[in-house]
Each structure stands twice: as structure tokens, then as C-alpha cells.
Design a protein around this motif. Sequence first.
Motif, mmCIF file in Angstrom:
data_model
loop_
_atom_site.group_PDB
_atom_site.id
_atom_site.type_symbol
_atom_site.label_atom_id
_atom_site.label_comp_id
_atom_site.label_asym_id
_atom_site.label_seq_id
_atom_site.Cartn_x
_atom_site.Cartn_y
_atom_site.Cartn_z
ATOM 1 N N MET A 116 0.933 -1.292 0.012
ATOM 2 C CA MET A 116 0.081 -0.096 -0.050
ATOM 3 C C MET A 116 0.961 1.108 -0.213
ATOM 4 N N ILE A 117 0.520 2.134 -1.030
ATOM 5 C CA ILE A 117 1.219 3.241 -0.969
ATOM 6 C C ILE A 117 0.184 4.525 -1.389
ATOM 7 N N LYS A 118 0.407 5.523 -0.602
ATOM 8 C CA LYS A 118 -0.578 6.497 -1.047
ATOM 9 C C LYS A 118 0.412 7.983 -1.138
ATOM 10 N N TRP A 119 -0.083 8.876 -2.271
ATOM 11 C CA TRP A 119 0.983 10.192 -2.081
ATOM 12 C C TRP A 119 -0.176 11.148 -2.200
ATOM 13 N N GLY A 120 0.237 12.118 -1.525
ATOM 14 C CA GLY A 120 -0.450 13.458 -1.660
ATOM 15 C C GLY A 120 0.401 14.458 -2.639
ATOM 16 N N GLU A 121 -0.245 15.560 -2.891
ATOM 17 C CA GLU A 121 0.538 16.594 -3.521
ATOM 18 C C GLU A 121 1.271 17.277 -2.630
ATOM 19 N N PRO A 122 2.582 18.075 -3.275
ATOM 20 C CA PRO A 122 3.541 18.634 -2.425
ATOM 21 C C PRO A 122 2.758 19.897 -1.541
ATOM 22 N N ARG A 123 3.146 19.998 -0.339
ATOM 23 C CA ARG A 123 2.572 21.169 0.362
ATOM 24 C C ARG A 123 3.481 21.964 1.098
ATOM 25 N N ARG A 124 3.049 23.287 1.241
ATOM 26 C CA ARG A 124 4.062 24.170 1.877
ATOM 27 C C ARG A 124 3.652 23.834 3.408
ATOM 28 N N LEU A 125 4.935 23.531 4.059
ATOM 29 C CA LEU A 125 4.795 23.188 5.689
ATOM 30 C C LEU A 125 5.880 23.942 6.431
ATOM 31 N N GLY A 126 5.770 23.858 7.590
ATOM 32 C CA GLY A 126 6.971 24.308 8.417
ATOM 33 C C GLY A 126 6.587 25.713 9.093
ATOM 34 N N VAL A 127 7.558 26.069 9.681
ATOM 35 C CA VAL A 127 7.658 27.244 10.368
ATOM 36 C C VAL A 127 8.875 28.179 10.040
ATOM 37 N N PRO A 128 9.057 29.567 10.386
ATOM 38 C CA PRO A 128 10.260 30.138 10.225
ATOM 39 C C PRO A 128 11.486 29.346 10.690
ATOM 40 N N GLY A 129 12.731 29.421 10.165
ATOM 41 C CA GLY A 129 13.741 28.698 10.402
ATOM 42 C C GLY A 129 14.051 28.805 12.106
ATOM 43 N N PRO A 130 14.258 29.917 12.560
ATOM 44 C CA PRO A 130 14.562 29.967 14.079
ATOM 45 C C PRO A 130 13.590 29.406 14.920
ATOM 46 N N GLU A 131 12.368 29.099 14.419
ATOM 47 C CA GLU A 131 11.372 28.507 15.373
ATOM 48 C C GLU A 131 11.241 26.963 15.047
ATOM 49 N N ALA A 132 11.880 26.561 14.235
ATOM 50 C CA ALA A 132 11.645 25.062 13.791
ATOM 51 C C ALA A 132 12.289 24.146 14.791
ATOM 52 N N ARG A 133 11.745 23.023 15.380
ATOM 53 C CA ARG A 133 12.427 22.150 16.333
ATOM 54 C C ARG A 133 13.467 21.323 15.313
ATOM 55 N N LEU A 134 13.076 21.116 14.272
ATOM 56 C CA LEU A 134 13.942 20.201 13.425
ATOM 57 C C LEU A 134 14.393 21.192 12.426
ATOM 58 N N ARG A 135 15.830 21.016 11.832
ATOM 59 C CA ARG A 135 16.365 21.983 10.607
ATOM 60 C C ARG A 135 17.348 21.154 10.067
ATOM 61 N N PHE A 136 17.372 21.401 8.887
ATOM 62 C CA PHE A 136 18.387 20.955 8.011
ATOM 63 C C PHE A 136 19.581 22.150 7.902
ATOM 64 N N GLU A 137 20.907 21.874 8.190
ATOM 65 C CA GLU A 137 21.731 22.919 8.433
ATOM 66 C C GLU A 137 23.255 22.297 7.416
ATOM 67 N N THR A 138 23.727 23.063 6.771
ATOM 68 C CA THR A 138 24.997 22.963 6.318
ATOM 69 C C THR A 138 25.937 23.995 7.039
ATOM 70 N N GLU A 139 27.262 23.392 7.668
ATOM 71 C CA GLU A 139 28.305 23.966 8.412
ATOM 72 C C GLU A 139 28.890 24.880 7.372
ATOM 73 N N PRO A 140 29.250 26.116 7.898
ATOM 74 C CA PRO A 140 30.276 26.940 6.718
ATOM 75 C C PRO A 140 31.424 26.497 6.526
ATOM 76 N N THR A 141 32.022 26.663 5.157
ATOM 77 C CA THR A 141 33.547 26.412 4.935
ATOM 78 C C THR A 141 34.282 27.788 5.029
ATOM 79 N N ARG A 142 35.286 27.284 4.814
ATOM 80 C CA ARG A 142 36.248 28.561 4.865
ATOM 81 C C ARG A 142 36.100 29.337 3.705
ATOM 82 N N ALA A 143 35.568 29.027 2.536
ATOM 83 C CA ALA A 143 35.293 29.575 1.556
ATOM 84 C C ALA A 143 33.868 30.025 1.434
#
Length: 277
Positions: free
Chosen positions: A1-28
Motif C-alpha cells: 500500500m502506498i498513497k501520495w499527496g500533493e506537495p505542500r508548503r509546511l513548516g515554520v520560520p527557520g529559527p522557530e523550527a524544532r527540526l532543521r537541516f543545516e550545512t556548516e560553513p566552509t572557509r570559502a
Amino acid sequence: MIKWGEPRRLGVPGPEARLRFETEPTRAGGRMGRRLLVVDGEPAFELSSWCGTCPFLFRRLETGRQTLSLEHVRERLSGTLPGPGDDGGVIDAFGALPPEGDYLPMLLRVEPRLTIPGKGGDYYSGEQVATWGVDQFWGLPEYPRTPYYRTFETAVDACAHLYEFIVPMVPPTWNDRKRVAEHAESMARGSAPTAVAVSTLDVCEPALDLSADYYRHWGLTHFLLDGHHELEAAATAGRPVQLLSLLALGEGSATAEDCARLPDLRTQLRSARAAGT
């Protein structure tokens, strides 16, 4: 069984998110720093590199100690959900945890198999080593520092294979034994609860063909938000559960076109990789 919805805009502004994806800065100042999944301000997992040629990775970090269960929707998750369009507010509830962005809701039927790094069935010491070999510095396979669940795999085409994983936020050894046993007994009587995850899709391929089995690895990773006891119980009892996944579009190394292929790929029959094909 697999069901798919349509893409949705979810989430909260970054600083308020309990879960975030981040990339550490590099020297460049580029985008090639360490890629992280952050929970409540603490790095919880290191993820695959943005380069796409390094091995696929999820690696639990020492500060990864927090689950994200939501008590006010727990009763709704005690059984199967009808579909992404009739979820009783579950998507919106968990959709308030990550940062604002586009997410694809998926309802998947999964049969989890608990996998211990270095033991039988481990992706990192099996399929990944066949393509990348061992780490050139350590002389060992990549080590995710956590048990995880394998659920599904299938061929994408002759040059690519899809692997699906469910990664608990905390190790199954932290689960309450009594609750796991209760869920296993309930599942044996036919119950099928719903777990919830936020997910990413990464596509990784070595820059050079120097391996025994050279191909692209598609890694569909579900980071478990709710359902830690249920997943372990399902693996113990050999029973299926439903997984509500919120696929974070743009947070993995896969292209938009790759993500668009997932609905069809996920409906294929499960098939293991035939090495060297």
C-alpha cells in the motif's frame, strides 16, 4: 500500500523550527561543509555530503538524544490513516516541526527489519563497500553509530538502485521494554499503527569506477519523529506498520526530477541488487 499527496508548503520560520537541516560553513563560504540534521538546536545526525560522489550517509552524533513525539495526536496514530487528504490534522501537527519549505506527504506500508551496523544485512558493510570500498583513512566501512531499520529496495534502472531506511532518533535500546511488548501483542492481533518521519532523498555515485559494483545509490531516509516503540515491535513481531513520511523537497542531494520518480518506484516490487548488473 502506498498513497501520495500533493506537495505542500509546511513548516515554520527557520529559527522557530524544532527540526532543521543545516550545512556548516566552509572557509570559502561554499555549500560543501558538513551537512546536519539539527533537533532542538543540537546536531543530531550528520548526513550525506552535498557533493554527490561521497558515500551515502546518516551518522548519529553524541548530541542526538531527542525524539519529537506529539502527545495530542497520539490517539490518531494508533491505527492506520485513510490518506494524506484525510489525516485528521496529523500532517499539519508534525508539519509545524521542520523549517518552512515544500514537503511531499507519503503514506507507506513498511515491514521494518532491525539492522545492527557490522552485522548481517548492514548496508554500510555490504552494498556500500561493494561500490566505494572501505574508508581510505580508517580502513573500515562507514559507521552510522546507530541501529536502523531496512524496509524496501528496488531497481531504479540498470545503473541505479533505491534503498530505503528508517532511522530512529534514539537507539531502540532506549525504548521501554514493556511498551514494545504491548505493541507487539497488539500487532499480533491485527493492529497496524502509524509512525511519522521527515525524509530526505540522496543520490550518490563515486566519481570514478574503481569498484566491484559501480552504480548510483538512491538513499531514501526516514528520520523517525514518532513511533519508536511501534517500529521495534513491528520488527520483532514481523508485522507491517504504516509510515507517514514528509519528504523534504530540496533538502537532499536528489534533483526535483529524481523526487518526482519516487511514487512510481515505491510501487514496484521489492528487489535486491544483482551485483555487477
